[in-house]
Design a protein around this motif. Structure first.
Motif, PDB file in Angstrom:
ATOM      1  N   CYS B 138      13.534  41.278  34.183  1.00  0.00           N
ATOM      2  CA  CYS B 138      13.966  40.657  32.934  1.00  0.00           C
ATOM      3  C   CYS B 138      15.427  40.274  32.787  1.00  0.00           C
ATOM      4  CB  CYS B 138      13.483  41.446  31.723  1.00  0.00           C
ATOM      5  SG  CYS B 138      13.624  43.204  31.720  1.00  0.00           S
ATOM      6  N   THR B 139      16.344  40.927  33.445  1.00  0.00           N
ATOM      7  CA  THR B 139      17.739  40.639  33.132  1.00  0.00           C
ATOM      8  C   THR B 139      18.284  39.428  33.882  1.00  0.00           C
ATOM      9  OG1 THR B 139      18.064  42.983  32.827  1.00  0.00           O
ATOM     10  CG2 THR B 139      20.036  41.674  33.027  1.00  0.00           C
ATOM     11  N   GLY B 140      17.781  39.190  35.052  1.00  0.00           N
ATOM     12  CA  GLY B 140      18.448  38.223  35.933  1.00  0.00           C
ATOM     13  C   GLY B 140      19.524  39.003  36.644  1.00  0.00           C
ATOM     14  N   TYR B 141      20.006  38.461  37.741  1.00  0.00           N
ATOM     15  CA  TYR B 141      20.864  39.286  38.587  1.00  0.00           C
ATOM     16  C   TYR B 141      22.360  39.105  38.345  1.00  0.00           C
ATOM     17  CZ  TYR B 141      16.450  40.240  40.815  1.00  0.00           C
ATOM     18  OH  TYR B 141      15.159  40.635  41.032  1.00  0.00           O
ATOM     19  N   LYS B 142      22.708  38.132  37.492  1.00  0.00           N
ATOM     20  CA  LYS B 142      24.132  37.839  37.319  1.00  0.00           C
ATOM     21  C   LYS B 142      24.863  39.037  36.706  1.00  0.00           C
ATOM     22  CE  LYS B 142      27.132  34.148  35.705  1.00  0.00           C
ATOM     23  NZ  LYS B 142      27.848  34.786  34.583  1.00  0.00           N
ATOM     24  N   SER B 143      24.324  39.554  35.629  1.00  0.00           N
ATOM     25  CA  SER B 143      25.019  40.668  34.971  1.00  0.00           C
ATOM     26  C   SER B 143      24.950  41.941  35.821  1.00  0.00           C
ATOM     27  CB  SER B 143      24.440  40.907  33.580  1.00  0.00           C
ATOM     28  OG  SER B 143      23.041  41.006  33.660  1.00  0.00           O
ATOM     29  N   ILE B 144      23.896  42.079  36.579  1.00  0.00           N
ATOM     30  CA  ILE B 144      23.803  43.246  37.469  1.00  0.00           C
ATOM     31  C   ILE B 144      24.903  43.159  38.532  1.00  0.00           C
ATOM     32  CG2 ILE B 144      22.369  44.377  39.229  1.00  0.00           C
ATOM     33  CD1 ILE B 144      19.910  43.665  37.511  1.00  0.00           C
ATOM     34  N   LEU B 145      25.048  41.979  39.116  1.00  0.00           N
ATOM     35  CA  LEU B 145      26.088  41.780  40.135  1.00  0.00           C
ATOM     36  C   LEU B 145      27.465  42.047  39.537  1.00  0.00           C
ATOM     37  CD1 LEU B 145      26.908  40.815  42.977  1.00  0.00           C
ATOM     38  CD2 LEU B 145      26.883  38.479  42.108  1.00  0.00           C
ATOM     39  N   GLU B 146      27.688  41.527  38.323  1.00  0.00           N
ATOM     40  CA  GLU B 146      28.996  41.755  37.684  1.00  0.00           C
ATOM     41  C   GLU B 146      29.232  43.245  37.432  1.00  0.00           C
ATOM     42  OE1 GLU B 146      29.184  37.426  35.450  1.00  0.00           O
ATOM     43  OE2 GLU B 146      28.683  39.230  34.274  1.00  0.00           O
ATOM     44  N   ALA B 147      28.185  43.917  37.006  1.00  0.00           N
ATOM     45  CA  ALA B 147      28.330  45.355  36.730  1.00  0.00           C
ATOM     46  C   ALA B 147      28.674  46.112  38.013  1.00  0.00           C
ATOM     47  CB  ALA B 147      27.042  45.905  36.125  1.00  0.00           C
ATOM     48  N   ILE B 148      28.019  45.744  39.106  1.00  0.00           N
ATOM     49  CA  ILE B 148      28.262  46.452  40.370  1.00  0.00           C
ATOM     50  C   ILE B 148      29.699  46.212  40.838  1.00  0.00           C
ATOM     51  CG2 ILE B 148      27.604  46.585  42.808  1.00  0.00           C
ATOM     52  CD1 ILE B 148      24.707  45.910  41.859  1.00  0.00           C
ATOM     53  N   LEU B 149      30.155  44.961  40.735  1.00  0.00           N
ATOM     54  CA  LEU B 149      31.525  44.665  41.164  1.00  0.00           C
ATOM     55  C   LEU B 149      32.535  45.369  40.252  1.00  0.00           C
ATOM     56  CD1 LEU B 149      31.016  40.897  42.076  1.00  0.00           C
ATOM     57  CD2 LEU B 149      31.335  42.809  43.672  1.00  0.00           C
ATOM     58  N   ALA B 150      32.214  45.440  38.970  1.00  0.00           N
ATOM     59  CA  ALA B 150      33.108  46.145  38.038  1.00  0.00           C
ATOM     60  C   ALA B 150      33.145  47.638  38.371  1.00  0.00           C
ATOM     61  CB  ALA B 150      32.637  45.929  36.602  1.00  0.00           C
ATOM     62  N   ALA B 151      31.975  48.198  38.674  1.00  0.00           N
ATOM     63  CA  ALA B 151      31.931  49.626  39.030  1.00  0.00           C
ATOM     64  C   ALA B 151      32.744  49.869  40.293  1.00  0.00           C
ATOM     65  CB  ALA B 151      30.482  50.069  39.230  1.00  0.00           C
ATOM     66  N   SER B 152      32.664  48.927  41.216  1.00  0.00           N
ATOM     67  CA  SER B 152      33.410  49.072  42.460  1.00  0.00           C
ATOM     68  C   SER B 152      34.904  49.101  42.184  1.00  0.00           C
ATOM     69  CB  SER B 152      33.019  47.934  43.404  1.00  0.00           C
ATOM     70  OG  SER B 152      34.133  47.454  44.095  1.00  0.00           O
ATOM     71  N   ARG B 153      35.357  48.205  41.306  1.00  0.00           N
ATOM     72  CA  ARG B 153      36.805  48.192  40.975  1.00  0.00           C
ATOM     73  C   ARG B 153      37.208  49.509  40.326  1.00  0.00           C
ATOM     74  NH1 ARG B 153      35.448  42.842  39.737  1.00  0.00           N
ATOM     75  NH2 ARG B 153      35.144  43.319  37.542  1.00  0.00           N
ATOM     76  N   ARG B 154      36.315  50.033  39.490  1.00  0.00           N
ATOM     77  CA  ARG B 154      36.641  51.247  38.764  1.00  0.00           C
ATOM     78  C   ARG B 154      36.652  52.479  39.682  1.00  0.00           C
ATOM     79  NH1 ARG B 154      33.586  51.861  33.125  1.00  0.00           N
ATOM     80  NH2 ARG B 154      33.893  49.617  33.279  1.00  0.00           N
TER      81      ARG B 154
END
Ligand SMILES: Cc1cc2nc3c(=O)[nH]c(=O)nc-3n(C[C@H](O)[C@H](O)[C@H](O)COP(=O)(O)OP(=O)(O)OC[C@H]3O[C@@H](n4cnc5c(N)ncnc54)[C@H](O)[C@@H]3O)c2cc1C
Ligand code: FES
Ligand code: FES
Lengths: 292, 165
Positions: B138-154
Motif C-alpha cells: 500500500c505505501t509505495g516504495y518512495k517513502s520507505i526508501l526515504e525513511a531508510i536513507l534518513a535512518a542511515s544518516r541518523r
C-alpha cells in the motif's frame, strides 16, 4: 502447516548416507530447506525423515587450494559465498552472481549445494559454475566420486545423485591468466527466465579460449560448445560477427521451452543478446576494447 | 529424535523450549511466545513480512524451522524499542510516513536494521537491492526508501542523534 516428520542429525557423511539407504524414499536430505519446505508446505511431497546435512562437520566452509582452486562446502550459504573475500577477489563473477540470487533472506539460509541438487531449471549457479569448469564431489558411505558439474544435471528437478549419495563439495578451478567471466540474467518473476555465463581468455588480440553456458532456458543448464568453437582463435577485431554467430548457435542449442517465464522464441532471442553483452562485459573487465 | 530442545535468546531474554521439528519459527514466535509483531503473508519467502534477525542476519520466519534457532540470538520487532524510545529506524519510518496499513512494516524495519548494520551508509541502489525481497502493498516504495536513507544518516557513525546500531 507442515506435516509431522522426524529430524535426523548425522555427524558424518557415512552416517547420513546410511540413514538415506535405510529409509529410502521416506527420507530426504535437508540443508536450508528453502526449496524443500516450500514443496512440503504445498503438500507436493512428504518425507517421514529429514536428514540435516548442516550438522555434518566441514560441509559449510570455503577454502582456496595452493593451485588456486576454490573449494566450496555443499552447505555453504549463498550469503557466505557472496561475502567471502577470496571469492570477491579471485572469483568476482561468482560473488556477483550469488549476490543476485533470490532475496537476502533466502541467501542467508539457502545453500549452494541445495540449489544445485534441487536442479530447478530456473536457477543461476548451474550455468555460471560450468564456465569455470567446476566439478562436484558426491559421497556415500565408502565411496566418493568427482564429476563435472554438467553431469550432475539430468533433467528438470533431476540429478545423477544416487539415493544414498550426498553432494559434499563444489570445486571451482581458477581461470587462466588474462581471463574474465561474466554472468547476465533476465527475468520478470522471482526466478530468472534466461541466464548466460561466459568466460574468455585473450592473447595477442585473439580469443585464446571462450566458454559459454546457458541456464533457465531449457530443462538443464548446459555448456554451448558449438558457440564456443566459433569464437575460439578469432581475432577480437572480428568479434562482432563472431558473437552474432555464437549467439545464434547458443540460442538454437539451448533447448528453449515455453513456460511461465516466457516463450521459447523470446528466450532464444535473449540468449543471443545476453551472450553478446556478457562477452563485452568480460572483455571490458580485461581492459580489451572491442570494435562495435 | 522427536522434539528438539531449543535454548534461544529472543530479544535479549533466554528461553528453553521444546519444539517439534516441523514447527516454523513464525509459529513458535507467534503461538508459543506470543510475539505477534512478526507477520505471515505469502508464506513462501517472497514478501518479507516475517523477517526476523537470527544472529543479526535476516531470515524468513515463515519458512525457517524453529529448531534452527537453538543456541542463537533472535531479534524481532518487539526487541527494537527501548522502553518508550523507538529505535531510530522505527522513528524514521514514522516521520517519513513509510507505512499505511503497517502489515509489511515490521519486516521492512527488521530488514533495514540488518542492512544498516552491514552497510551503515548505503546508496539508494544498495538499499533497493537489499530490500528487493520486502514487498509493500500500500505505501509505495518512495517513502520507505526515504525513511531508510534518513535512518542511515541518523545511525551513521558520527551522527549527532540516535544510538549506534
Ligand atoms: C523466493 C525464492 C526465490 C529464489 N530465487 C532464486 C534465483 O533467483 N536464482 C536461483 O538460482 N535460485 C533461486 N532460488 C532458489 C534458492 O537458491 C534455493 O532455494 C536454495 O539455494 C536451496 O538451498 P537449500 O539449502 O535451502 O536447499 P534445501 O531446500 O534444503 O534442499 C533442496 C534439495 O536439495 C537436496 N539437498 C540439499 N543439500 C544436499 C546435499 N548436500 N547433497 C544432496 N542433496 C542435497 C534436498 O534433499 C532437496 O531435494 C529462490 C528460492 C526462493 C524460495
Ligand atoms: S510471509 Fe515469510 S516471506 Fe512472506
Ligand atoms: S504499509 Fe501496508 S503493506 Fe506496506
Amino acid at each position: 502447516m507442515l506435516r509431522p516428520f522426524e529430524l535426523a542429525e548425522p555427524a558424518s557423511v557415512g552416517e547420513a548416507s546410511a540413514l538415506l539407504a535405510r529409509h529410502g524414499e521416506a527420507a530426504r536430505l535437508y540443508a536450508g530447506g528453502t526449496e524443500l519446505l516450500l514443496a512440503m508446505k504445498e503438500g507436493l511431497v512428504h518425507y517421514d525423515y529429514l536428514v540435516n546435512v548442516k550438522t555434518i562437520p566441514g560441509l559449510g566452509g570455503l577454502r582456496r587450494d595452493g593451485d588456486g582452486t576454490l573449494r566450496i562446502g555443499a552447505a555453504a550459504t549463498h550469503r557466505a559465498v557472496e561475502r567471502d573475500p577470496v571469492v570477491r577477489e579471485h572469483f568476482t563473477a561468482l560473488a556477483r552472481m550469488e549476490a543476485d540470487v533470490a532475496n537476502v533472506r533466502v541467501r542467508t539460509v539457502g545453500t549452494l549445494g541445495g540449489n544445485l541438487c534441487f536442479a530447478e531449471p530456473h536457477a543461476d549457479p548451474g550455468a555460471l559454475l560450468q564456465v569455470f569448469d567446476a566439478t562436484v564431489r558426491l559421497e556415500r558411505a565408502g565411496r566418493a566420486r568427482t564429476l563435472p558439474l554438467e553431469a550432475l544435471f539430468v533433467g528438470p528437478f533431476e540429478t545423477c545423485l544416487e539415493g544414498d549419495e550426498l553432494l559434499t563439495e563444489i570445486a571451482v578451478p581458477p581461470l587462466p591468466p588474462r581471463s574474465a567471466a561474466a554472468y547476465l540474467k533476465f527475468g520478470f518473476l522471482e526466478r530468472p527466465s534466461v541466464g548466460v555465463a561466459v568466460a574468455v581468455t585473450v592473447a595477442d588480440g585473439h580469443f585464446a579460449d571462450a566458454r559459454v553456458a546457458v541456464g533457465s532456458v531449457g530443462p538443464v543448464p548446459r555448456r554451448m560448445r558449438e558457440a564456443e568453437a566459433v569464437l575460439r582463435e578469432k581475432a577480437i577485431a572480428e568479434s562482432p560477427a563472431a558473437l552474432e554467430e555464437a549467439g545464434r548457435l547458443a540460442a538454437r542449442a539451448a533447448d528453449a521451452v515455453t513456460d511461465l517465464h516466457g516463450s521459447a522464441e523470446y528466450k532464444e532471442h535473449l540468449v543471443a543478446v545476453l551472450l553478446r553483452r556478457a562477452f563485452r562485459q568480460a572483455l571490458a573487465s580485461l581492459g580489451v576494447r572491442e570494435p562495435s | 529424535m522427536s522434539d528438539v530442545a531449543v535454548a534461544v535468546t529472543v530479544n535479549g531474554e533466554r528461553h528453553e523450549l521444546t519444539v517439534p521439528p516441523w514447527e516454523t519459527l513464525l509459529e513458535c514466535l507467534r503461538d508459543r511466545l506470543g510475539l505477534l509483531g512478526t507477520k505471515k503473508s505469502c508464506d513462501v519467502q517472497v514478501c518479507g513480512a516475517c523477517t526476523v534477525l537470527l544472529d543479526e542476519e535476516p531470515v524468513s520466519a515463515c519458512t525457517l524451522l524453529a529448531f534452527e534457532a537453538r543456541g542463537r540470538r533472535l531479534r524481532t520487532i518487539e526487541g527494537l524499542a527501548e522502553g518508550d524510545d523507538l529505535h531510530p529506524v522505527q522513528e524514521a519510518f514514522v516521520e517519513h510516513g513509510a507505512l499505511q496499513c503497517g502489515f509489511c512494516t515490521p519486516g521492512m524495519i527488521m530488514a533495514t536494521v540488518a542492512l544498516l548494520q552491514e552497510n551503515p551508509t548505503p546508496t539508494p541502489d544498495e538499499v533497493k537491492h537489499y530490500m528487493r525481497g520486502n514487498i509493500c502493498r500500500c505505501t509505495g516504495y518512495k517513502s520507505i526508501l526515504e525513511a531508510i536513507l534518513a535512518a542511515s544518516r541518523r545511525l551513521a557513525p558520527g551522527a549527532e542523534t540516535g544510538r549506534g546500531a
